[in-house]
Design a protein around this motif. Structure first.
Motif, PDB file in Angstrom:
ATOM      1  N   ILE A 148       3.026   6.807  -5.218  1.00 48.66           N
ATOM      2  CA  ILE A 148       2.800   7.170  -6.617  1.00 48.66           C
ATOM      3  C   ILE A 148       1.587   8.093  -6.729  1.00 48.66           C
ATOM      4  O   ILE A 148       1.617   9.089  -7.454  1.00 48.66           O
ATOM      5  N   GLY A 149       0.534   7.790  -5.991  1.00 47.81           N
ATOM      6  CA  GLY A 149      -0.658   8.636  -6.009  1.00 47.81           C
ATOM      7  C   GLY A 149      -0.364  10.049  -5.538  1.00 47.81           C
ATOM      8  O   GLY A 149      -0.853  11.027  -6.127  1.00 47.81           O
ATOM      9  N   LEU A 150       0.445  10.193  -4.489  1.00 50.23           N
ATOM     10  CA  LEU A 150       0.808  11.519  -3.993  1.00 50.23           C
ATOM     11  C   LEU A 150       1.636  12.288  -5.019  1.00 50.23           C
ATOM     12  O   LEU A 150       1.480  13.508  -5.171  1.00 50.23           O
ATOM     13  N   MET A 151       2.531  11.583  -5.721  1.00 49.94           N
ATOM     14  CA  MET A 151       3.316  12.252  -6.761  1.00 49.94           C
ATOM     15  C   MET A 151       2.409  12.757  -7.874  1.00 49.94           C
ATOM     16  O   MET A 151       2.563  13.892  -8.352  1.00 49.94           O
ATOM     17  N   ILE A 152       1.467  11.934  -8.286  1.00 53.80           N
ATOM     18  CA  ILE A 152       0.529  12.355  -9.336  1.00 53.80           C
ATOM     19  C   ILE A 152      -0.295  13.539  -8.855  1.00 53.80           C
ATOM     20  O   ILE A 152      -0.494  14.516  -9.588  1.00 53.80           O
ATOM     21  N   ALA A 153      -0.765  13.486  -7.608  1.00 56.92           N
ATOM     22  CA  ALA A 153      -1.522  14.607  -7.046  1.00 56.92           C
ATOM     23  C   ALA A 153      -0.660  15.866  -7.017  1.00 56.92           C
ATOM     24  O   ALA A 153      -1.144  16.969  -7.324  1.00 56.92           O
ATOM     25  N   LEU A 198       0.803  -1.221   0.000  1.00 59.66           N
ATOM     26  CA  LEU A 198       0.000   0.000   0.000  1.00 59.66           C
ATOM     27  C   LEU A 198       0.844   1.284   0.000  1.00 59.66           C
ATOM     28  O   LEU A 198       0.531   2.215  -0.753  1.00 59.66           O
ATOM     29  N   PRO A 199       1.910   1.382   0.799  1.00 60.75           N
ATOM     30  CA  PRO A 199       2.701   2.617   0.771  1.00 60.75           C
ATOM     31  C   PRO A 199       3.266   2.951  -0.624  1.00 60.75           C
ATOM     32  O   PRO A 199       3.396   4.124  -0.968  1.00 60.75           O
ATOM     33  N   HIS A 200       3.567   1.925  -1.414  1.00 66.48           N
ATOM     34  CA  HIS A 200       4.062   2.167  -2.777  1.00 66.48           C
ATOM     35  C   HIS A 200       2.979   2.838  -3.622  1.00 66.48           C
ATOM     36  O   HIS A 200       3.253   3.796  -4.352  1.00 66.48           O
ATOM     37  N   PHE A 201       1.771   2.323  -3.535  1.00 68.42           N
ATOM     38  CA  PHE A 201       0.652   2.904  -4.288  1.00 68.42           C
ATOM     39  C   PHE A 201       0.352   4.325  -3.817  1.00 68.42           C
ATOM     40  O   PHE A 201       0.096   5.223  -4.626  1.00 68.42           O
ATOM     41  N   ILE A 202       0.393   4.526  -2.507  1.00 67.09           N
ATOM     42  CA  ILE A 202       0.122   5.863  -1.957  1.00 67.09           C
ATOM     43  C   ILE A 202       1.187   6.848  -2.437  1.00 67.09           C
ATOM     44  O   ILE A 202       0.879   7.983  -2.825  1.00 67.09           O
TER      45      ILE A 202
END
Length: 141
Positions: free
Chosen positions: A129-134, A123-127
């Motif tokens: 990447i999501g934060l970078m996109i945000a 989960l931290p990996h997905f979070i």
């Protein structure tokens, strides 16, 4: 620690190279810039190789031929970075570049492509990447 230092320095040099290449391309053109960059990179690496003088060339026979073409990717990388910096600026270019790199390395690690050891993504990996996109979306507006 040493790996993190080299990653940081490499990232800084990628940014400096991209900005310098963008400026050079305004005077001589993008493909000319890619050629010049490849040439100076080759000469620098060759000079360092002569200074270091290790004997690892003997292992060249074990390298799969498809991997020997990786240097050609640099010309496309330079072209893409220069063109992107002209169109969207250095900050957005580097942001998008990092997301693309992280996303592809995520796939490479999770699938074990190119002979890499398969990594379990959590989960931290997905979070992350999501934060970078945000972050890029926020930068864009």
């Amino acid at each position: 620690m040493k790996g993190s230092f080299f990653a940081f320095i490499g990232g800084a040099f990628i940014t400096l190279q991209g900005v310098a290449n963008s400026r050079i391309s305004q005077d001589i053109g993008t493909w000319q810039t890619a050629t010049l960059t490849q040439l100076t990179g080759f000469l620098t690496a060759l000079s360092i190789l002569f200074f270091v003088r290790d004997k690892k060339w003997l292992g060249l026979k074990r390298v799969k031929p498809v991997y020997l073409t990786s240097g050609a990717l640099a010309a496309l990388i330079i072209f893409g970075n220069v063109t992107a910096i002209h169109q969207i600026g250095a900050t957005m270019t580097v942001s998008m570049l990092l997301i693309a790199q992280l996303s592809l390395t995520f796939l490479i690690d999770s699938k074990g492509w190119f002979g890499m050891v398969k990594q379990r993504m959590r989960l931290p990996h997905f979070i992350g990447i999501g934060l970078m996109i945000a972050g890029v979306i926020i930068l864009r507006f």
